[in-house]
Design a protein around this motif. Structure first.
Motif, short mmCIF file in Angstrom:
data_model
loop_
_atom_site.label_atom_id
_atom_site.label_comp_id
_atom_site.label_asym_id
_atom_site.label_seq_id
_atom_site.Cartn_x
_atom_site.Cartn_y
_atom_site.Cartn_z
N ILE A 64 2.36 -1.90 4.44
CA ILE A 64 1.85 -0.54 4.28
C ILE A 64 3.03 0.44 4.29
CG2 ILE A 64 0.21 1.17 5.14
CD1 ILE A 64 -1.26 -1.12 6.46
N ILE B 82 -1.18 -0.86 -4.36
CA ILE B 82 -2.32 0.03 -4.08
C ILE B 82 -1.78 1.45 -3.94
CG2 ILE B 82 -4.24 0.53 -2.50
CD1 ILE B 82 -4.07 -2.44 -1.60
N ASP B 83 -2.31 2.38 -4.73
CA ASP B 83 -1.87 3.76 -4.64
C ASP B 83 -2.97 4.65 -5.20
OD1 ASP B 83 1.19 5.14 -4.40
OD2 ASP B 83 -0.36 6.34 -5.39
N PHE C 80 -5.51 3.46 6.87
CA PHE C 80 -5.70 2.38 5.90
C PHE C 80 -6.10 1.08 6.60
CE2 PHE C 80 -4.80 -1.14 3.16
CZ PHE C 80 -5.26 -0.72 1.92
N THR D 10 -1.21 5.29 7.56
CA THR D 10 -1.05 3.86 7.84
C THR D 10 -2.17 3.39 8.75
OG1 THR D 10 1.36 3.97 7.58
CG2 THR D 10 0.49 2.15 8.92
N ASN E 235 -9.70 -0.93 6.18
CA ASN E 235 -9.62 -2.12 5.31
C ASN E 235 -9.48 -3.46 6.01
OD1 ASN E 235 -9.47 -1.11 2.33
ND2 ASN E 235 -8.21 0.32 3.53
N ILE F 298 0.29 -7.94 3.94
CA ILE F 298 0.04 -6.59 3.45
C ILE F 298 1.10 -5.66 4.06
CG2 ILE F 298 -1.81 -6.28 5.17
CD1 ILE F 298 -3.23 -4.60 2.97
N ARG G 239 -7.53 1.94 -4.39
CA ARG G 239 -7.87 1.89 -2.96
C ARG G 239 -8.06 0.43 -2.54
NH1 ARG G 239 -11.65 3.76 -6.07
NH2 ARG G 239 -10.90 5.88 -5.80
N GLY G 240 -8.21 0.21 -1.26
CA GLY G 240 -8.45 -1.15 -0.79
C GLY G 240 -9.83 -1.64 -1.22
N LEU H 57 -8.75 -7.78 -1.31
CA LEU H 57 -7.75 -8.00 -0.26
C LEU H 57 -7.94 -9.35 0.44
CD1 LEU H 57 -7.58 -4.42 1.35
CD2 LEU H 57 -5.71 -5.59 0.14
N VAL I 76 0.86 -1.19 0.00
CA VAL I 76 0.00 0.00 0.00
C VAL I 76 0.89 1.24 0.00
CG1 VAL I 76 -1.92 1.16 1.12
CG2 VAL I 76 -1.61 -1.32 1.41
#
Lengths: 288, 288
Positions: A72, A37-38, A82, A79, A86, A70, A59-60, A64, A13
């Motif tokens: 981050i 993911i960005d 997110f 952080t 998620n 994952i 996005r998430g 997932l 992420v």
């Protein structure tokens, strides 16, 4: 399975300098899947074109649920956000790690809402450079770097071992586990303070001296390298950690003041003692 | 004569890190003769074994009458002393240069006694590393380095051009002429201050934190590289230049204090402004 392989489905992420470097380092390990993911479309497109991610998402979301690990690579506040937004998508047993330069607040916030079925293993790769964004990413930033894991009582050895294994596989030579509290204290000295100093040295340049470029040697260039700083990230790190940072700045101010006094009084013995203490500590630092 | 040749008889005084590096850099240029002078027999023996000098002497003497160019790579006070004790041996038209990191006092002292038949061209190669002695010498220290010449009214274009030519031949990419006064001011900022800071940062380490080695990244290692300092040399440089150095330390203290205040009050806008100023100056510095 080849020992160099890393047969996991990984999501990264934040595909900036750090996230991009993780993708570059994980790709050659035959990682089963690397998802990026960005929120910036162009960054995802770059990462796809570079062949360092298999798929990109802005996005998430429910995709997932496939993910084993994952990573981050966002600023500290993002952080936490997110993970909060998620974690519901993640399957039981999935491991979440981060790359934040400060740990106490991130760890305590995430652990306050994360359900038992998931595990957060806080991580801090001591890697980076003076650039910003995916264009500055490189798997080489991890080469021989230090990697710090700051576990709490909530962590399992399975989770800690997985992150340690990943750290070594991407090139880090030294993985250390310490508490989030000790991490924040020591990193304030070894990372935040050098950034404060580099910025302050660069800004103490005499405004009448237009061009110092012809008069610099390695000492100035090294001392100011990180003065080319990621403004938003370091503003967040400094303000979230201001109490400890101010203490460390003040210890440094005392140290420089001691040397200044010796220079004012041309006290050769004191200057030499100060130099010898610094030299011997610096030699220790690079000893293998 | 090949343009890469340097058909002169050269003597280098002081075969340490800097003098040894000159010999290594001059040797491949087919310099007609490279004589090494050093009061340490073992150093001379090393230099002879390395094939970087043709002959070695423990002190000056009548053999100097052959020499076209004499490069003094000693500490400032010893530089003045060597010229004072040995100029009588030199032939008319011989050029003397030095490598001192401070210039005003060295230049004015040497010019006060040097006869008209000889010329002193003050030079400062912005090159070095954190090591000491011939074992740390390398011709690579000059690669793309800055070289400063600080002429006075006593210099001729012949003398200045010779040193400029030599500087480029040994690998320096940028030769600049400035006055000894301006040199000492700007070099205090670009070289002495970074050494003060590196030493002070190293010494501000918390004595309770035994081992920081596992918690450092590039920023700390770069910021403290020159904390492994040549004690005698830098004590001399700092005490001979203490007034200007203290002024530069105090400008730096003001600069760090400004950032500290912004961190204490968590003044995000001020922190960002400070960062942006530093970033843009640092970018200028590395622009070609």
């Amino acid at each position: 399975m080849d020992d160099s392989d890393f047969k996991l489905k990984v999501a990264i992420v934040g595909m900036g300098l750090i996230g991009g470097s993780y993708a570059m380092a994980l790709r050659p390990l035959n990682t089963e899947q690397v998802i990026g993911i960005d929120n910036d479309k162009n960054t995802l497109e770059s990462a796809l074109n570079m062949g360092i991610i298999d798929r990109g998402y802005e996005r998430g979301g429910s995709f997932l649920k496939e993910i084993d690990l994952i990573i981050i690579a966002l600023y500290p506040k993002d952080t936490v956000k997110f993970v909060k937004d998620n974690f519901k998508y993640l399957k039981s047993g999935a491991i979440i790690t981060d790359t934040s330069g400060i740990k106490q607040c991130v760890v305590s916030e995430i652990n306050s809402f994360l359900p038992e079925r998931l595990e957060f293993v806080p991580g801090h790769p001591m890697a980076g450079n003076e650039f910003k964004g995916i264009a500055g990413a490189s798997k080489d930033i991890f080469k021989d770097a230090n990697y710090i894991i700051t576990p709490t009582a909530k962590n399992t050895s399975r989770g800690i071992n997985l992150i340690g294994k990943m750290a070594r596989k991407i090139g880090c030579s030294n993985v250390t586990c310490i508490s989030p509290e000790r991490h924040d204290r020591v990193i304030t000295f070894t990372s935040q303070l050098p950034h404060v100093i580099a910025v302050s040295l660069m800004n103490s340049q005499d405004q009448n001296e237009e061009n110092i470029k012809s008069f610099t040697g390695g000492s100035f260039r090294d001392a100011t390298r990180v003065a080319q700083i990621n403004t938003s990230l370091w503003t967040e790190l400094f303000t979230m950690n201001s109490d400890i940072l101010v203490e460390e700045i003040e210890k440094f101010e005392e140290s420089i003041n001691l040397l200044k006094k010796a220079i004012i009084s041309k006290d050769v013995d004191s200057i030499k003692n100060i130099f010898e203490k610094a030299s011997s500590s610096r030699k220790e630092l690079v000893k293998r």
